[in-house]
Design a protein around this motif. Sequence first.
Motif, short mmCIF file in Angstrom:
data_model
loop_
_atom_site.label_atom_id
_atom_site.label_comp_id
_atom_site.label_asym_id
_atom_site.label_seq_id
_atom_site.Cartn_x
_atom_site.Cartn_y
_atom_site.Cartn_z
N PHE A 129 17.55 75.35 -50.25
CA PHE A 129 18.88 75.56 -50.96
C PHE A 129 19.63 76.33 -50.50
N GLN A 130 19.42 77.40 -50.02
CA GLN A 130 20.18 79.14 -49.80
C GLN A 130 21.80 78.59 -49.49
N THR A 131 22.80 79.20 -50.26
CA THR A 131 23.63 79.36 -49.45
C THR A 131 24.80 80.70 -48.90
N ALA A 132 25.36 80.26 -48.08
CA ALA A 132 25.83 80.92 -46.54
C ALA A 132 26.07 82.27 -47.03
N GLY A 133 26.95 82.54 -48.92
CA GLY A 133 26.71 83.88 -48.63
C GLY A 133 25.99 84.29 -49.74
N TYR A 134 24.81 83.81 -49.74
CA TYR A 134 23.23 84.39 -50.55
C TYR A 134 22.03 84.44 -49.59
N VAL A 135 22.56 83.42 -48.51
CA VAL A 135 21.53 84.17 -46.94
C VAL A 135 22.05 85.32 -46.62
N ARG A 136 23.12 85.52 -45.95
CA ARG A 136 24.10 86.63 -45.40
C ARG A 136 23.55 87.96 -46.79
N ALA A 137 23.27 87.76 -47.86
CA ALA A 137 22.92 89.22 -48.87
C ALA A 137 21.74 88.99 -48.19
N LEU A 139 19.55 87.91 -45.75
CA LEU A 139 18.89 88.87 -44.19
C LEU A 139 19.74 89.97 -43.72
N GLN A 140 20.60 90.52 -44.47
CA GLN A 140 21.14 91.62 -44.26
C GLN A 140 20.21 93.15 -45.05
N VAL A 141 19.30 92.13 -46.23
CA VAL A 141 19.14 93.34 -46.83
C VAL A 141 17.33 93.40 -46.03
N ILE A 142 16.89 92.21 -45.16
CA ILE A 142 15.76 91.87 -44.33
C ILE A 142 16.22 93.25 -43.43
N THR A 143 17.17 93.06 -42.74
CA THR A 143 17.72 93.13 -41.54
C THR A 143 17.72 95.13 -42.28
N ASP A 144 18.23 95.36 -43.38
CA ASP A 144 18.07 96.87 -43.27
C ASP A 144 16.73 97.62 -43.49
N PHE A 145 15.37 97.24 -44.08
CA PHE A 145 14.94 97.50 -45.14
C PHE A 145 13.59 97.20 -43.60
N ARG A 146 13.40 96.14 -42.57
CA ARG A 146 12.58 96.33 -41.28
C ARG A 146 13.04 96.99 -40.69
N ARG A 185 19.75 89.30 -59.38
CA ARG A 185 20.97 88.91 -58.61
C ARG A 185 21.46 89.40 -57.02
N ILE A 186 20.53 88.76 -55.97
CA ILE A 186 20.90 88.16 -55.03
C ILE A 186 22.00 88.68 -54.24
N GLY A 188 24.60 90.22 -55.74
CA GLY A 188 26.02 90.14 -56.73
C GLY A 188 26.38 89.24 -57.57
N PRO A 189 27.10 89.53 -58.74
CA PRO A 189 26.99 88.80 -59.38
C PRO A 189 27.60 86.84 -59.06
N ALA A 190 28.69 87.31 -58.81
CA ALA A 190 29.83 86.25 -57.41
C ALA A 190 29.18 85.37 -56.80
N VAL A 191 28.03 85.97 -56.05
CA VAL A 191 27.22 85.41 -54.84
C VAL A 191 26.28 84.60 -55.45
N MET A 192 25.51 84.96 -56.59
CA MET A 192 25.19 84.86 -57.62
C MET A 192 25.30 83.00 -57.90
N ALA A 193 26.17 84.06 -58.32
CA ALA A 193 27.22 82.05 -59.80
C ALA A 193 27.03 80.96 -58.37
N GLU A 194 27.51 81.46 -57.22
CA GLU A 194 28.06 80.04 -56.02
C GLU A 194 26.24 79.86 -56.21
N GLN A 195 25.64 80.73 -55.59
CA GLN A 195 23.93 79.52 -55.64
C GLN A 195 23.41 78.97 -56.73
N LEU A 196 23.77 79.16 -58.05
CA LEU A 196 23.53 78.61 -58.85
C LEU A 196 24.13 77.68 -59.09
#
Length: 286
Positions: A129-137, A139-146, A185-186, A188-196
């Motif tokens: 169900f994830q949007t491109a913006g949500y996925v990008r945010a 996966l970027q966090v995962i990439t940085d964390f790992r 808020r994965i 940020g607000p704009a990305v999350m609003a689009e996702q919802l």
Amino acid sequence: MPSSPSPSSSVQAARQSLADRLRELRQAAELSGTDLAAAVGWHKSKVSRIEKAVQPVTQSDIRAWCEACGAQGQADDLIASLRAAEGGYVEWRRLEPTGLRKLQQSYVPLYEQTRWMRVYQPHVIPGLFQTAGYVRALLQVITDFRNIPNDVEAAVEARLGRRRVLTTGGHTFAFLIEQCVLDYRIGGPAVMAEQLRHLLEDMSLPSASVGIIPASAPRAMWPVEGFTVYDTTQVHVELLTANVTVTAPSELNTYFKAFDELSALAVYGSAARELVSGALVALEAQ
């Protein structure tokens, strides 16, 4: 904080657990190691080596062992435990040596083969169900964390490509989402609003049942780790450090039961949509 076990230590622990179960079967049958070896035509030292998890056990070994102990009904469960011991626990660092794209693509055959997928998510919007913006945010966090190679844009495209199973091939999906996921808020607000908003659209798909578990629901089943059930043959559990594949029948049944219990807590249809819409209204009001 205790360190996570390495894949090799986890495999050895699983092998020892299997060996312990085999020893318990022998003892319950009141057989000595020598008796069991004679019954299946082995050298007596093989029984001892198997019970100490020194010698790898095979599927045929397990079936012979169970037959000698009059426990044929437990053979399939033990064989599934053997498979789990060999490949059930895999650290993410072994799955993501070059980044996230190949991992995203690796799920495609399993998704396409699965006719009935059940997903429980207590942390993030389900991947399909994830949007491109949500996925990008995310996966970027995962990439940085790992601290893995950054191929986020390619990985986003690969994950979005998996969405086609929602509308092709006669698949059926059941999704359970904890209400708290709607408030995280994965991106940020704009990305999350689009996702919802996108989630509200996907909730109308004929192939998918979507349940939201209200935060106020009396908990007859506590929130557990997120997991995905593929037909009735395997469950994937995503831990912080590793992906776990469950195939043992008894463990599968536990996850099936958990999904049923969690399903009973969820609301569906218009009630579920109201929770998503409420989260969107609250987000846009900020």
